[in-house]
Design an enzyme around this catalytic site. Structure first.
Site, PDB file in Angstrom:
ATOM      1  N   TRP A 147      11.502   0.118   4.734  1.00 24.65           N
ATOM      2  CA  TRP A 147      11.447   1.192   3.738  1.00 24.65           C
ATOM      3  C   TRP A 147      11.194   2.508   4.465  1.00 24.65           C
ATOM      4  CZ3 TRP A 147       8.174  -2.804   4.370  1.00 24.65           C
ATOM      5  CH2 TRP A 147       6.797  -2.621   4.334  1.00 24.65           C
ATOM      6  N   ASP A 148      10.014   3.156   4.361  1.00 24.08           N
ATOM      7  CA  ASP A 148       9.859   4.517   4.910  1.00 24.08           C
ATOM      8  C   ASP A 148      10.468   4.652   6.308  1.00 24.08           C
ATOM      9  OD1 ASP A 148       8.328   4.562   2.635  1.00 24.08           O
ATOM     10  OD2 ASP A 148       6.589   5.481   3.579  1.00 24.08           O
ATOM     11  N   GLU A 156       3.471  12.111  -1.782  1.00 20.45           N
ATOM     12  CA  GLU A 156       3.495  11.298  -0.565  1.00 20.45           C
ATOM     13  C   GLU A 156       4.367  11.937   0.512  1.00 20.45           C
ATOM     14  OE1 GLU A 156       2.949   6.875  -1.734  1.00 20.45           O
ATOM     15  OE2 GLU A 156       4.825   7.479  -2.637  1.00 20.45           O
ATOM     16  N   ALA A 184       2.829   4.875   6.802  1.00 24.14           N
ATOM     17  CA  ALA A 184       3.742   5.894   7.329  1.00 24.14           C
ATOM     18  C   ALA A 184       3.064   6.989   8.156  1.00 24.14           C
ATOM     19  CB  ALA A 184       4.501   6.537   6.180  1.00 24.14           C
ATOM     20  N   ARG A 237      -3.046   9.572   3.505  1.00 24.99           N
ATOM     21  CA  ARG A 237      -2.100   8.949   4.427  1.00 24.99           C
ATOM     22  C   ARG A 237      -0.946   9.880   4.780  1.00 24.99           C
ATOM     23  NH1 ARG A 237      -1.582   5.933  -0.583  1.00 24.99           N
ATOM     24  NH2 ARG A 237       0.382   6.401  -1.636  1.00 24.99           N
ATOM     25  N   ASP A 238      -0.029   9.346   5.588  1.00 25.63           N
ATOM     26  CA  ASP A 238       1.273   9.948   5.862  1.00 25.63           C
ATOM     27  C   ASP A 238       1.186  11.255   6.671  1.00 25.63           C
ATOM     28  OD1 ASP A 238       2.002   7.817   4.287  1.00 25.63           O
ATOM     29  OD2 ASP A 238       2.696   9.006   2.593  1.00 25.63           O
TER      30      ASP A 238
HETATM   31  C1  FRU Z   1       5.917   5.777   0.546  1.00 21.58           C
HETATM   32  C2  FRU Z   1       4.627   5.074   0.860  1.00 21.58           C
HETATM   33  C3  FRU Z   1       3.791   5.868   1.824  1.00 21.58           C
HETATM   34  C4  FRU Z   1       2.928   4.835   2.468  1.00 21.58           C
HETATM   35  C5  FRU Z   1       3.843   3.610   2.465  1.00 21.58           C
HETATM   36  C6  FRU Z   1       3.162   2.320   2.150  1.00 21.58           C
HETATM   37  O1  FRU Z   1       6.969   4.917   0.272  1.00 21.58           O
HETATM   38  O2  FRU Z   1       3.910   4.806  -0.334  1.00 21.58           O
HETATM   39  O3  FRU Z   1       3.059   6.895   1.214  1.00 21.58           O
HETATM   40  O4  FRU Z   1       2.545   5.240   3.744  1.00 21.58           O
HETATM   41  O5  FRU Z   1       4.851   3.834   1.518  1.00 21.58           O
HETATM   42  O6  FRU Z   1       4.034   1.244   2.196  1.00 21.58           O
END
Ligand code: FRU
Length: 424
Positions: free
Chosen positions: A52-53, A294, A139, A209-210
């Protein structure tokens, strides 16, 4: 974090507000801010893992960077379990939806490489098992530091807690591919403080996060964006006139929107290496509007600061709504004031007929927007879906003043380099 006074002395800025009035302007399915339909016949990067990310390798100024002609991306990744009895339904069939929904709990950082900016080949895990201090590797951002190929990977170490961390390693290329070496010592940088940014003790659903580090093109200093929630006990936030904004008669009611408290956080580095950080007040808050902003990131263009962040329909507050996708804000200086792009903030949302087709958009400085496929309906009623866990088609947008326009669509996972670094 050391407890020394701010370089800035006094608080340098007031957070900008994404108001309920701004969010009332969100229009799903406006073709200029809607991602083209993703076909249910999409190819998948891998049958073994979900991704995903997606985090393209870049330099500290934000340019997507290849090394010796190799493009490199990092992805949040989890094994697929088609044969695991735990993921079989009552009929003995693989319950891919449940497997996909559980992925966050086992997210690990992987990397991929390519000669063409697409058709990614799996490199493997970035850190060996046991290196990262917590269960989940969430992420962040990989930064190419120099021509020796050193890379600082900033990411979020989650469960227990949520800590912004970094780990340094190196990218090594041959004519056959890329490997990442090192990435053995994870350095914790900071956690939510409970004064500016909400802690887990204040709200079990907190977000912190992130990380997205960058050098401010105007003052040259090293900063970092991250996702947070505004500090305070869950339920204690006030949604007042400022958060409501200029709404029409009949739109003053805020319901339970005090529970939605997202913000885009910012920290400044006290050193050149980015090992010592000080959190500053949020750049942008969405109290009473949305609970998640996010993966915040910037595009610096035309002397302006374009701040992008992803958000969901389900995290909107009572009385406001919008599609899953990427939202944006623009300012003339780093600390704002920020105004929502396109009036509402919406830059690229999913079409209402396929509300979960993509997510986790990253707007690159060349106007290309990468995201992953979440799920796409396979019948007209939307009850049957196909899970993605792979790269979505890249979308091109044009950013003009306070507006954005969808202008192009490219291949799945197309992330071309903006510059190439020859390693020494
Ligand atoms: C975005 C997210 C991020 C996080 C990750 C967790 O898709 O929610 O904010 O770091 O995915 O899986």
């Amino acid at each position: 974090m050391k407890n020394t006074p701010s370089k800035f002395g006094k608080t340098p800025h007031q957070p900008s507000l994404w108001t309920r009035a701004d969010a009332l302007k969100v229009r799903a399915d406006d073709p200029t801010t809607t991602q083209p339909l993703v076909s249910a016949n999409f190819p998948v990067l891998s049958d073994e893992v979900f991704i995903w990310d997606t985090m393209p390798l870049r330099d500290i100024d934000g340019s997507i960077t290849s090394v010796d002609g190799w493009s490199v991306i990092f992805t949040l990744t989890a094994d697929r379990h088609p044969n695991d009895p735990q993921y079989l339904d009552q009929n003995g069939n693989y319950d891919v939806i449940r497997d996909w929904n559980d992925r966050h709990g086992r997210a690990k950082m992987y990397y991929w490489f390519s000669r063409t900016g697409k058709d990614w080949k799996l490199g493997g895990r970035v850190m060996a098992e046991g290196v990262s201090p917590t269960v989940r590797e969430w992420a962040g951002t990989p930064i190419l530091l120099n021509e020796q190929g050193e890379v600082d990977l900033y990411y979020t170490a989650v469960t227990p807690g949520a800590t912004i961390v970094k780990v340094r390693g190196r990218v090594v290329t041959t004519e056959h591919g890329v490997s990442l070496v090192g990435f053995e010592k994870v350095k914790p940088l900071f956690e939510a403080d409970g004064k500016m940014y909400q802690t887990e003790a204040q709200n079990a659903f907190w977000g912190f996060r992130d990380p997205w580090p960058f050098r401010d093109p105007k003052d040259g200093k090293l900063y970092m964006l991250f996702e947070g929630n505004v500090a305070g006990e869950r339920g204690s936030h006030k949604v007042g006139n400022a958060e409501i904004g200029d709404v029409p008669p009949g739109y003053e009611e805020v319901g339970n929107s005090r529970f939605q408290t997202a913000c885009v956080g910012i920290a400044v580095a006290r050193d050149e290496d980015g090992d010592d950080w000080e959190m500053l007040p949020p750049l942008l808050t969405a109290v009473g509007v949305n609970d998640q902003t996010e993966r915040p990131h910037f595009v610096f263009q035309d002397g302006k600061y374009y701040l992008f962040t992803i958000s969901h329909t389900f995290t909107y507050a009572d009385g406001v709504t919008g599609p899953d996708g990427v939202y944006g804000f623009v300012a003339d200086s780093l600390f704002g004031p920020y105004v929502p792009l396109n009036g509402s903030g919406l830059v690229l949302g999913n079409p209402s007929s396929q509300p979960f087709q993509t997510y986790s958009h990253c707007v690159m400085p060349n106007g290309l927007v990468t995201s992953f496929i979440d799920s796409v309906p396979t019948d007209d009623t939307g009850t049957q879906i196909r899970i993605g866990g792979t790269e979505a088609p890249t979308v091109g947008i044009k950013i003009k003043g306070q507006q954005t326009f969808v202008v192009a669509e490219y291949d799945y996972g197309y992330i071309p380099p903006m510059l190439d670094v020859t390693l020494k």
